[in-house]
Motif scaffolding. Structure first.
Motif, PDB file in Angstrom:
ATOM      1  N   ASN A  84       0.650  -1.155   0.088  1.00  0.00           N
ATOM      2  CA  ASN A  84       0.007  -0.125   0.182  1.00  0.00           C
ATOM      3  C   ASN A  84       0.336   1.144  -0.325  1.00  0.00           C
ATOM      4  OD1 ASN A  84      -2.584  -1.354  -0.182  1.00  0.00           O
ATOM      5  ND2 ASN A  84      -2.838  -1.411   2.505  1.00  0.00           N
ATOM      6  N   PHE A  87       2.220   1.896  -3.711  1.00  0.00           N
ATOM      7  CA  PHE A  87       1.742   2.274  -4.770  1.00  0.00           C
ATOM      8  C   PHE A  87       0.574   3.960  -3.844  1.00  0.00           C
ATOM      9  CE2 PHE A  87       1.257  -1.578  -6.166  1.00  0.00           C
ATOM     10  CZ  PHE A  87       1.453  -1.719  -7.187  1.00  0.00           C
ATOM     11  N   ARG A 186      -2.403  -1.261  -9.780  1.00  0.00           N
ATOM     12  CA  ARG A 186      -1.955  -2.325  -8.705  1.00  0.00           C
ATOM     13  C   ARG A 186      -2.219  -3.484  -9.517  1.00  0.00           C
ATOM     14  NH1 ARG A 186      -3.487  -0.935  -2.484  1.00  0.00           N
ATOM     15  NH2 ARG A 186      -2.144  -2.851  -1.688  1.00  0.00           N
ATOM     16  N   SER A 190       0.818  -5.732  -9.047  1.00  0.00           N
ATOM     17  CA  SER A 190       0.994  -5.856  -7.551  1.00  0.00           C
ATOM     18  C   SER A 190       2.433  -7.443  -7.803  1.00  0.00           C
ATOM     19  CB  SER A 190      -0.299  -6.849  -6.629  1.00  0.00           C
ATOM     20  OG  SER A 190      -0.813  -5.705  -6.318  1.00  0.00           O
TER      21      SER A 190
END
Length: 199
Positions: A84, A87, A186, A190
Motif C-alpha cells: 500500500n 502505491f 495495481r 502487484s
C-alpha cells in the motif's frame, strides 16, 4: 497330668504350626495381591503419564501452530502495508507531477482510454485552472494526428479527484482519474511490486 500337659503342648504346637502356616499363606497371598495391584497401579500411572505427555505435546504443537499462524498473519499484514505504501508513493508522485509531466501522462491515459473524440473532458478544479484548456487542445491534436475525431471540449463542471480526467459523453463516463489508473496498475503490477519489495 504329665500326659495331659504333653498332649496340650502337642495340640498347642500343632495349632501354632497351623496358624503360622495359615499366616505365611495369607502373607504370601497378600504379597501376590499387593504385587498385582502395584503392577496395575504402575501401569495405570504410566498410562496417565503417557496421556499427559501426549496432551502436553499436542498442546505445544497447537501453540506453535498458533504462533506460526500469528507470525504469518503479521508478515502478510506487513507486506500488505508496504505494498500500500509503495502505491501511495506512486500516487503522490503522479499527483505532484510538473505541468509538462502531467500533460504527457494525460496524453498516455487518453490513448489508453480509446475515446470517440467528441466527449467533454472533466478535471479537478486545480488541474482545470492550471492546464485544462491546454490539455484539451493537446488531446485534440493527438487525436487529429491519429486520424480520429478531434472535437473534445473542456467541461465547465469539475470533479473531486486527485488528478487525471474523466471523459463524458451523455450519461457515459470513462474514468481516467489518477485513482482509477493506479487501481488498474495495481491489479496488473502487484506481483512485480511484491517481487521487488520482498526478494
Amino acid at each position: 497330668m504329665n500326659g495331659i500337659d504333653a498332649l496340650i503342648e502337642k495340640i498347642d504346637a500343632k495349632a501354632n504350626r497351623a496358624c503360622e502356616e495359615k499366616l505365611a499363606e495369607a502373607k504370601a497371598q497378600a504379597e501376590t495381591v499387593l504385587g498385582e495391584y502395584r503392577s496395575r497401579g504402575e501401569a495405570a500411572a504410566r498410562q496417565i503419564l503417557e496421556r499427559a505427555n501426549a496432551e502436553a505435546a499436542a498442546e505445544t504443537l497447537r501453540a506453535e501452530g498458533g504462533d506460526s499462524l500469528e507470525r504469518s498473519k503479521k508478515l502478510l499484514a506487513a507486506k500488505h502495508m508496504m505494498l500500500n505504501a509503495a502505491f501511495e508513493r506512486a500516487r503522490n508522485r503522479l499527483v505532484n507531477l510538473s505541468k509538462d509531466e502531467k500533460l504527457a501522462f494525460f496524453l498516455k491515459s487518453l490513448a489508453a482510454a480509446g475515446c470517440a473524440g467528441d466527449e467533454l473532458v472533466l478535471f479537478n478544479s486545480r488541474d482545470r485552472a492550471e492546464l485544462g484548456a491546454e490539455a484539451v487542445a493537446r488531446f485534440n491534436e493527438a487525436l487529429a494526428a491519429a486520424g480520429k475525431t478531434a472535437s473534445l471540449r473542456l467541461a465547465e463542471e469539475c470533479r473531486e479527484m486527485d488528478g487525471g480526467f474523466i471523459l463524458k459523453s451523455g450519461n457515459i463516463e470513462t474514468d481516467c482519474s489518477m485513482a482509477s489508473v493506479i487501481a488498474q496498475t495495481r491489479t496488473e503490477l502487484s506481483d512485480e511490486v511484491v517481487k521487488v519489495l520482498f526478494s
